[in-house]
Design a protein around this motif. Structure first.
Motif, short mmCIF file in Angstrom:
data_model
loop_
_atom_site.label_atom_id
_atom_site.label_comp_id
_atom_site.label_asym_id
_atom_site.label_seq_id
_atom_site.Cartn_x
_atom_site.Cartn_y
_atom_site.Cartn_z
N VAL A 166 -55.05 -84.32 11.76
CA VAL A 166 -55.57 -85.47 11.01
C VAL A 166 -54.46 -86.52 10.94
CG1 VAL A 166 -56.47 -86.28 8.80
CG2 VAL A 166 -57.14 -84.03 9.68
N VAL A 208 -67.69 -90.07 5.57
CA VAL A 208 -66.96 -90.07 6.84
C VAL A 208 -66.64 -91.51 7.24
CG1 VAL A 208 -67.06 -89.52 9.31
CG2 VAL A 208 -67.95 -87.89 7.64
N ASN A 246 -62.42 -89.59 10.09
CA ASN A 246 -61.67 -89.05 8.95
C ASN A 246 -60.29 -88.58 9.40
OD1 ASN A 246 -63.66 -89.65 7.15
ND2 ASN A 246 -64.07 -87.55 6.50
N ARG A 279 -59.41 -87.62 12.46
CA ARG A 279 -59.45 -86.80 13.68
C ARG A 279 -59.57 -87.70 14.90
NH1 ARG A 279 -62.32 -81.95 12.78
NH2 ARG A 279 -62.34 -81.62 15.04
N GLU A 334 -66.51 -82.86 9.70
CA GLU A 334 -65.85 -83.65 8.66
C GLU A 334 -66.76 -83.88 7.46
OE1 GLU A 334 -62.64 -83.10 10.44
OE2 GLU A 334 -62.63 -84.33 8.63
N LYS A 385 -66.27 -80.85 5.21
CA LYS A 385 -65.00 -80.92 4.48
C LYS A 385 -65.09 -81.94 3.34
CE LYS A 385 -62.18 -80.10 8.61
NZ LYS A 385 -61.15 -80.73 9.46
#
Length: 666
Positions: free
Chosen positions: A50, A68, A200, A202, A220, A223
């Motif tokens: 990340v 997101v 996010n 990534r 994401e 999460k």
């Protein structure tokens, strides 16, 4: 720093990256002829890493509480960037209300029309906010590759923009600094090519199919939903994720004995919250500095901040939490550091000072941070009314710039103690840089309170305790090592830089070290190097002189007129007075401002105007520019320390190392 070589560097970087992949074997290295390939395998980037890609002050589309956030790093002339557009639309339709989009410019140097298109998109945002940016964004990709000036102007007219202003922005290179900052950010996290995306945080490289994007978005979302269930407000999910994100590329663990790639972040480990390494700088206070908390507090936190800086806004709740955690033990002291790239920062600082005059600094402070996207004059006047200020007195103080000198004094102090970015904090003179999370701030506060208790030995602190605590900290601190980024570069070739007998000089004319400075009155980085040179002269006294050379860059419209005004002042023996005033008024350079400054510093107005109007200084300025080109001073500021080149607004420590090296030769 404004420097044309950033384009060359990017081309070289791209070429190296491209050709290295074609010229090496499958494992990342070319084996010597006749020997088996024994080189280690090429490092592999962690696909789940990340990255820290903030969205503050970027164009945004989608709900602020979307779980997101997708940051697009793109080039309007790049065919792959255009190709991925429909995929992003499909993605947005597949997740209604769940996605937010942000944009970072990355115009590649071999796309001749990418930079003008990026400038046009930024001008669209300036004229009509994020909605107009995205309208222009879509139009530009629709037009690509036909991005000539006429096509861009037609696009501007079609979406309701002032096309003349768009044309002017492209011609002047108006948003180049902002675009370069975007490029530097995405390159720092290993995304030099376009398109690149961060979901996010990534990373997704290239125009990937919809399924690839959906797979990461689904992960994401899960999460993010877990964070919300754990108590994080939906609107703060992205900021929460960014707290632990990496600022540089992350690679999977290497085999035992293999080194990690240079500049790479280590593979992710369990998060920790150690206190940052201690660096102490004495930060003097005024009796009337805005302060919150007891004057005899054990711990004083001096905050250098900027009302338009998004990270400064982010640190404010953390400071309030600190005050609650240490009741009666903590004092917050404000210092202004409005950054040159934030157009509304200085006006906001002037408004805060006008409120301080009426005893309501902190009320205005809170209003400005609550309304960071509404810092125009009308909005700020509304804030003044809302907190009950005398409107007439407030407007008079703001319009007259009554407290500009006070703000500039804070700025000079900030630069001298290393607070060049915002926010920068000092806990009893211990430096903490950036909007650090609460646990790190508490770690520093705990350490400094423990030292304060040891110093007090059971006694109660008084109003002078801050100075005692700072002096004790500075005396006890070991000499801080100079960070690699601030160390002097290896000596390069020494250039002969001719100095005229009548060039503007500060310092001892016979000093053993001469710093020849090529500079531009409109360049924000040139303004930033000023306090560093002042510190150099305070430190070295008669051992160093500074010689000025003009280098007005072509994309700064007021740089050449400002240089002519400085030359007209030099004719009357007041170059440096004009120099200081021009940098102090950098945001409002204009012929009217030059005339006003001439009056303020006591010039003969008639002679000044005649000199400026005649254009007679241009030949001299051009001589400086030709000299700059011959010695490699393409960008500003560029300095030559006894002929040794130093590029950019480098920190004092780096410049000091070069000066010391030159003095050692004497």
């Amino acid at each position: 720093m404004r420097h044309v070589s950033w384009i060359i560097a990017l081309v070289i970087g791209f070429s190296v990256g491209f050709f290295s992949r074609g010229a090496i074997d499958g494992r990342g290295a070319r084996p010597p002829v006749g020997t088996p390939a024994q080189r280690p395998a090429r490092p592999v980037e962690d696909p789940r890493a990340v990255y820290r890609v903030p969205v503050d002050d970027t164009p945004l589309r989608g709900p602020s509480d979307a779980l997101v956030t997708i940051v697009e790093s793109s080039d309007f002339e790049c065919p792959f960037c255009k190709r991925v557009g429909p995929t992003l639309k499909q993605l947005e339709e597949a997740y209604p209300g769940k996605l937010r989009f942000s944009f970072r410019n990355n115009p590649l140097p071999f796309h001749a029309r990418a930079l003008p298109a990026a400038i046009a998109a930024e001008e669209a945002r300036a004229q009509g906010g994020d909605a107009k940016f995205w309208a222009m964004h879509d139009k530009l990709f629709e037009l690509a590759p036909a991005l000539d000036d006429a096509s861009i102007e037609r696009a501007a007219q079609e979406i309701g923009l002032d096309a003349a202003k768009v044309k002017e922005a492209i011609a002047s290179g108006k948003y180049k600094e902002r675009i370069q900052r975007d490029q530097q950010l995405v390159q720092s996290v290993g995304a030099p090519a376009t398109p690149s995306f961060f979901i996010n945080g990534r990373k997704v490289a290239g125009a990937q199919p919809l399924e690839t994007f959906r797979g990461i978005v689904d992960e994401e979302l899960k999460k993010a939903q877990a964070l919300v269930q754990g108590g994080t407000p939906a609107a703060q999910v992205y900021a929460k994720i960014m707290e632990a994100a990496s600022p540089r590329p992350v690679f999977l663990p290497t085999a035992p004995g293999q080194p990690a790639p240079q500049g790479a972040a280590p593979a992710p480990q369990a998060p920790a919250a150690p206190a940052p390494a201690a660096l102490y700088r004495k930060v003097p206070l005024r009796p009337d500095d805005p302060a919150r908390g007891p004057a005899d507090a054990k711990l004083t936190v001096v905050l250098f901040s900027d009302f338009q800086c998004p990270f400064c806004g982010r640190v404010e709740p953390t400071l309030k939490q600190l005050e609650e955690a240490y009741p009666g033990q903590l004092r917050i002291v404000w210092k202004h550091q409005p950054l040159p790239m934030h157009q509304d920062a200085m006006p906001a600082a002037l408004a805060a000072e006008a409120a301080r005059e009426q005893g309501k600094f902190w009320q205005m402070h809170d209003k400005l941070f609550e309304n960071q996207r509404a810092l125009d004059a009308a909005s700020v006047a509304g804030h003044a009314k809302a907190i009950g200020l005398d409107a007439r007195k407030f407007e008079q103080a703001v319009q007259s710039k009554k407290y500009e000198a006070r703000i500039q004094e804070d700025m000079r102090l900030g630069s001298s103690v290393g607070a060049n970015g915002t926010p920068t904090l000092f806990f009893n003179c211990r430096q903490v840089v950036g909007a650090q999370p609460l646990d790190r701030m508490r770690a520093v506060a705990d350490e400094e309170l423990k030292k304060a208790d040891a110093l007090l030995k059971g006694a109660k602190p008084d109003a002078r305790f801050y100075d005692r605590a700072c002096d004790a900290n500075i005396a006890a601190a070991p000499a801080a090592p100079v960070p690699a980024a601030a160390q002097a570069p290896a000596p390069g070739p020494v250039q002969k830089v001719d100095v005229r007998p009548d060039d503007p000089v500060r310092g001892n004319p016979k000093a053993p070290v001469t710093i020849v400075l090529f500079s531009d009155f409109q360049c924000p980085f040139c303004a930033r190097v000023g306090p560093t040179l002042e510190e150099v002269q305070r430190t070295y006294g008669d051992k160093v002189r500074v010689v000025w050379k003009h280098q007005p860059l072509p994309f700064h419209q007021q740089a050449l007129p400002a240089a002519e005004a400085a030359e007209a002042a030099r004719e009357q023996g007041k170059f440096w007075q004009m120099h200081d005033k021009l940098f102090a008024s950098q945001r409002e350079l204009s012929p009217d401002a030059f005339t006003r400054i001439a009056r303020e510093i006591g010039l003969d107005a008639k002679k000044f105007e005649a000199s400026v109007q005649s254009g007679k200084a241009r030949a001299r300025i051009q001589q400086d520019q030709q000299l700059a080109a011959s010695v490699g001073a393409q960008g500003t500021p560029t300095m030559f320390v006894n002929g040794e080149r130093v590029v950019g607004a480098v920190p004092f420590e780096q410049l000091k190392a070069v000066i010391d090296r030159q003095l050692a030769k004497r």
